[in-house]
Scaffold this motif. Structure first.
Motif, mmCIF file in Angstrom:
data_model
loop_
_atom_site.group_PDB
_atom_site.id
_atom_site.type_symbol
_atom_site.label_atom_id
_atom_site.label_comp_id
_atom_site.label_asym_id
_atom_site.label_seq_id
_atom_site.Cartn_x
_atom_site.Cartn_y
_atom_site.Cartn_z
ATOM 1 N N ASP A 389 0.912 -1.188 -0.113
ATOM 2 C CA ASP A 389 -0.005 0.117 0.002
ATOM 3 C C ASP A 389 0.749 1.148 -0.047
ATOM 4 O O ASP A 389 2.096 1.090 0.240
ATOM 5 N N ILE A 390 0.293 2.405 -0.334
ATOM 6 C CA ILE A 390 1.044 3.628 -0.361
ATOM 7 C C ILE A 390 0.717 4.561 0.834
ATOM 8 O O ILE A 390 -0.358 4.464 1.306
ATOM 9 N N VAL A 391 1.754 4.883 1.694
ATOM 10 C CA VAL A 391 1.476 5.820 2.651
ATOM 11 C C VAL A 391 2.034 7.150 2.646
ATOM 12 O O VAL A 391 3.337 7.395 1.888
ATOM 13 N N VAL A 392 1.504 8.265 2.836
ATOM 14 C CA VAL A 392 1.926 9.374 2.760
ATOM 15 C C VAL A 392 2.842 10.007 3.699
ATOM 16 O O VAL A 392 2.250 10.084 4.935
ATOM 17 N N ALA A 393 4.049 10.312 3.618
ATOM 18 C CA ALA A 393 5.025 10.794 4.680
ATOM 19 C C ALA A 393 5.115 12.310 4.675
ATOM 20 O O ALA A 393 4.171 13.073 4.219
ATOM 21 N N GLY A 394 5.776 12.791 5.536
ATOM 22 C CA GLY A 394 5.872 14.290 5.869
ATOM 23 C C GLY A 394 6.415 15.097 4.965
ATOM 24 O O GLY A 394 6.992 14.594 3.855
ATOM 25 N N GLN A 395 6.201 16.414 5.257
ATOM 26 C CA GLN A 395 6.922 17.420 4.508
ATOM 27 C C GLN A 395 8.219 17.710 4.734
ATOM 28 O O GLN A 395 8.505 17.808 5.878
ATOM 29 N N ARG A 396 9.199 17.981 3.818
ATOM 30 C CA ARG A 396 10.653 18.289 4.321
ATOM 31 C C ARG A 396 10.859 19.729 3.450
ATOM 32 O O ARG A 396 10.476 19.826 2.280
ATOM 33 N N VAL A 397 11.088 20.870 4.214
ATOM 34 C CA VAL A 397 11.378 22.111 3.726
ATOM 35 C C VAL A 397 12.828 22.003 3.386
ATOM 36 O O VAL A 397 13.797 22.338 4.312
ATOM 37 N N GLN A 398 13.471 21.873 2.224
ATOM 38 C CA GLN A 398 15.043 22.418 1.924
ATOM 39 C C GLN A 398 15.315 23.446 2.040
ATOM 40 O O GLN A 398 14.729 24.452 1.682
ATOM 41 N N VAL A 399 16.593 23.891 2.450
ATOM 42 C CA VAL A 399 17.090 25.163 2.692
ATOM 43 C C VAL A 399 17.629 25.899 1.338
ATOM 44 O O VAL A 399 18.145 25.082 0.625
ATOM 45 N N ILE A 400 17.137 27.166 1.139
ATOM 46 C CA ILE A 400 17.652 27.804 -0.093
ATOM 47 C C ILE A 400 18.467 29.089 0.423
ATOM 48 O O ILE A 400 17.777 29.914 1.077
ATOM 49 N N GLU A 401 19.836 29.054 0.124
ATOM 50 C CA GLU A 401 20.627 30.237 0.685
ATOM 51 C C GLU A 401 21.636 30.554 -0.242
ATOM 52 O O GLU A 401 22.002 29.680 -1.274
ATOM 53 N N GLU A 402 22.533 31.626 -0.264
ATOM 54 C CA GLU A 402 23.532 32.004 -0.765
ATOM 55 C C GLU A 402 24.780 31.436 0.111
ATOM 56 O O GLU A 402 24.948 31.515 1.260
ATOM 57 N N THR A 403 25.581 30.311 -0.934
ATOM 58 C CA THR A 403 26.761 30.146 0.005
ATOM 59 C C THR A 403 28.068 30.355 -1.177
ATOM 60 O O THR A 403 27.903 30.787 -2.050
ATOM 61 N N GLU A 404 29.294 30.106 -0.161
ATOM 62 C CA GLU A 404 30.575 30.453 -0.730
ATOM 63 C C GLU A 404 30.846 29.486 -1.864
ATOM 64 O O GLU A 404 31.263 30.014 -3.185
ATOM 65 N N ALA A 405 30.465 28.402 -1.852
ATOM 66 C CA ALA A 405 30.889 27.535 -2.943
ATOM 67 C C ALA A 405 29.583 27.423 -3.787
ATOM 68 O O ALA A 405 29.936 27.333 -5.114
ATOM 69 N N GLY A 406 28.520 27.608 -3.645
ATOM 70 C CA GLY A 406 27.345 27.309 -4.591
ATOM 71 C C GLY A 406 26.949 28.578 -5.239
ATOM 72 O O GLY A 406 26.067 28.826 -6.252
ATOM 73 N N GLY A 407 26.916 29.771 -4.578
ATOM 74 C CA GLY A 407 26.510 31.043 -4.738
ATOM 75 C C GLY A 407 25.218 31.242 -4.390
ATOM 76 O O GLY A 407 24.676 30.724 -3.441
ATOM 77 N N LYS A 408 24.495 32.446 -5.071
ATOM 78 C CA LYS A 408 23.078 32.571 -4.972
ATOM 79 C C LYS A 408 22.186 31.407 -5.342
ATOM 80 O O LYS A 408 22.455 30.718 -6.291
ATOM 81 N N GLY A 409 21.196 31.321 -4.494
ATOM 82 C CA GLY A 409 20.169 30.342 -4.798
ATOM 83 C C GLY A 409 20.590 28.793 -4.565
ATOM 84 O O GLY A 409 20.225 27.958 -5.247
ATOM 85 N N THR A 410 21.473 28.587 -3.573
ATOM 86 C CA THR A 410 22.009 27.447 -3.520
ATOM 87 C C THR A 410 21.080 26.473 -2.590
ATOM 88 O O THR A 410 20.739 26.823 -1.329
ATOM 89 N N LEU A 411 20.542 25.393 -3.125
ATOM 90 C CA LEU A 411 19.648 24.530 -2.465
ATOM 91 C C LEU A 411 20.105 23.362 -1.553
ATOM 92 O O LEU A 411 21.276 22.590 -1.945
ATOM 93 N N GLN A 412 20.044 23.361 -0.148
ATOM 94 C CA GLN A 412 20.927 22.762 0.786
ATOM 95 C C GLN A 412 20.183 21.476 1.206
ATOM 96 O O GLN A 412 18.977 21.581 1.543
#
Length: 499
Positions: A389-412
């Motif tokens: 059967d299918i079970v719906v799990a929780g919501q996860r909010v991934q952080v978006i920020e500016e980083t030194e390595a990835g620059g602006k709009g880096t998804l963490q």
């Protein structure tokens, strides 16, 4: 409208495992402090901490291949794996302290021993897994890990997965018996029962509507009682935002500069679940595969033995989905209302940089149950649709920020603590490994937010978490001592693992 006023030392927003952990630590360190908790729902541990909203893996990098990337020179980087394993040992120590102090009971109600395994197929992946095994085996934190590419051995380890397998591709696995299945929902409820017994005031069905700083530097919260509609004002010297996906909006309400520029992207999850005893009994492990090329870390497929309400079941997934809600019980406007002038550049940048993720999410949304079964059959060749059967799990909010390595709009993809410069407010953002490393994360928060108390508190911290401030990778004797003592306290002994 009510004029009810309240003043306390510490306010915890959200009744999840993070608030439960921080509250339990602070009550041991400073018993005379008044602590108040506000939770929007009618009970604790109902969002990300709930047992059906996560995979229940005690994340210690024993099986998660994304924590050990292969470098350009072909060697395996185990830095992150060692860090996460070290962090999980802190959690085990604190839980053991609570059990040994009779502050919580029956550890088997929230943690069970379960082998952790990694499984790969194909020459390239088998070579990667062997190198990973060799690299990790040099660390005392991974002592006891086994490797095999022998089909007969694998049939003994994972009979359900090997049965009916016809592929001629080479296959290999690692196995370590010191892994765990953790019911974070049960743990959260146990910790909040403990906190109530310690005099902590917990308000369920109370939603924090606004947060602002007072003239004296303390914080004022506008809180709505969802049962009767009245609005209350509460004041505290320190606030922790532990509301899962809801923490980003709360952080924005504080107005602290450290929260500027940070955005969030919600990802929902689905699992396939099997409760048929004759199938469930054929598999006893948490077994992680390797994410497909181009897929995000969150998509790593795994087949998990779970213990929920003293019942054994199998979960397979995760399958990603998309909802604009930041919480499972949130609003469809959560995503759009989180976009502010200070983070819009990062939000747009993340969208442009992560077209592959967008494509992946769309593909996942279009999957039928039979398509999901096809992915499951890569693990269990003989899997039948009617058994799952299918079970719906929780919501996860991934952080978006500016980083030194990835620059602006880096998804963490990870867990992040944001705190004010004066330490008066802190919020937890992000996702995995999250709950597994809650004690480490909260001790780090205590260091940053209560530096004036740290020297006074250190002896008690060391009593609760003996390896605090010590690098376990450099102390093999201490690793053995801690693993043995916590296994005994938490009923994770080898005798139980064989049952």
């Amino acid at each position: 409208m009510s004029n009810k006023q309240g003043t306390t030392d510490v306010i915890l927003i959200g009744a999840g495992v993070m608030s439960a952990t921080l509250g339990s630590l602070l009550k041991e360190l400073q018993p005379d402090w008044n602590i108040t908790v506000f939770e929007k729902l009618d009970k604790p541990g109902e969002e990300s901490s709930n047992e059906w909203n996560n995979a229940g893996t005690g994340h210690s990098a024993l099986c998660e291949l994304n924590y050990t990337p292969e470098k350009s020179d072909g060697t395996i980087d185990i830095t992150k794996a060692i860090k996460i394993n070290d962090q999980f040992q802190l959690s085990r120590q604190f839980w053991s302290y609570l059990v040994n102090s009779n502050l919580i009971e029956n550890p088997s109600d929230f943690i069970m021993p379960i082998p952790h395994m990694s499984l790969v197929e194909g020459d390239k992946n088998v070579n990667f897994l062997k190198k990973r095994f060799e690299a990790l085996s040099k660390s005392p934190l991974f002592e006891g890990m086994e490797y095999s590419d022998d089909p007969e051995t694998l049939k003994e380890w994972i009979p359900l997965i090997m049965e009916g397998r016809t592929s001629s591709e080479p296959i290999a696995a690692t196995k370590i018996d010191s892994g765990t299945d953790v019911n974070f929902g049960a743990l959260t409820r146990m910790l909040f029962t403990h906190l109530q017994n310690q005099g902590v005031t917990i308000h369920y069905q109370h939603q924090v509507k606004n947060i602002k700083r007072g003239n004296d530097g303390s914080w004022e919260l506008k809180v709505k009682n969802l049962q009767n509609g009245t609005v209350e004002r509460h004041h505290a010297k320190f606030i922790f935002l532990g509301a899962g996906g809801g923490s980003l909006h709360l952080l924005q309400k504080t107005g602290i500069p450290e929260g500027k520029g940070i955005g969030g992207f919600p990802v929902s999850g689905l699992f396939m679940v099997c409760n048929k005893p004759e199938i469930v009994e054929q598999h006893h492990a948490k077994i992680y595969g390797k994410a497909k090329v181009g897929a995000p870390p969150m998509s790593v497929p795994h087949l998990d033995t779970r213990y929920i309400d003293n019942k054994k079941s199998l979960l397979f997934g995760p399958f990603a989905g998309f909802s604009p809600k930041f919480l499972k019980t949130g609003s469809i406007f959560d995503l759009i209302t989180s976009v502010k002038m200070h983070n819009i550049v990062n939000m747009i940048g993340a969208g442009l940089k992560n077209m592959a993720l967008t494509k992946y999410l769309i593909q996942q949304l279009l999957l039928t149950k039979e398509k999901r079964m096809e992915e499951l059959r890569e693990f269990i060749p003989d899997a039948k649709s009617e058994d799952w059967d299918i079970v719906v799990a929780g919501q996860r909010v991934q952080v978006i920020e500016e980083t030194e390595a990835g620059g602006k709009g880096t998804l963490q993809f990870g867990t992040k603590v944001v705190h004010a410069a004066d330490g008066s407010v802190a919020g937890l953002l992000g996702a995995s490994p999250g709950a597994s490393t809650a004690v480490s994360i909260m001790l780090e928060l205590i260091e940053k937010c209560f530096p004036e108390h740290l020297e006074e508190w250190k002896p008690k911290i060391k009593e609760m978490v003996p390896s605090y401030d010590i690098s376990l990778k450099e102390n093999p004797e201490l690793v053995q001592e801690i693993q043995a003592s916590t296994a005994e306290a938490l009923c994770l002994t080898s005798e139980l693992q064989e049952v």
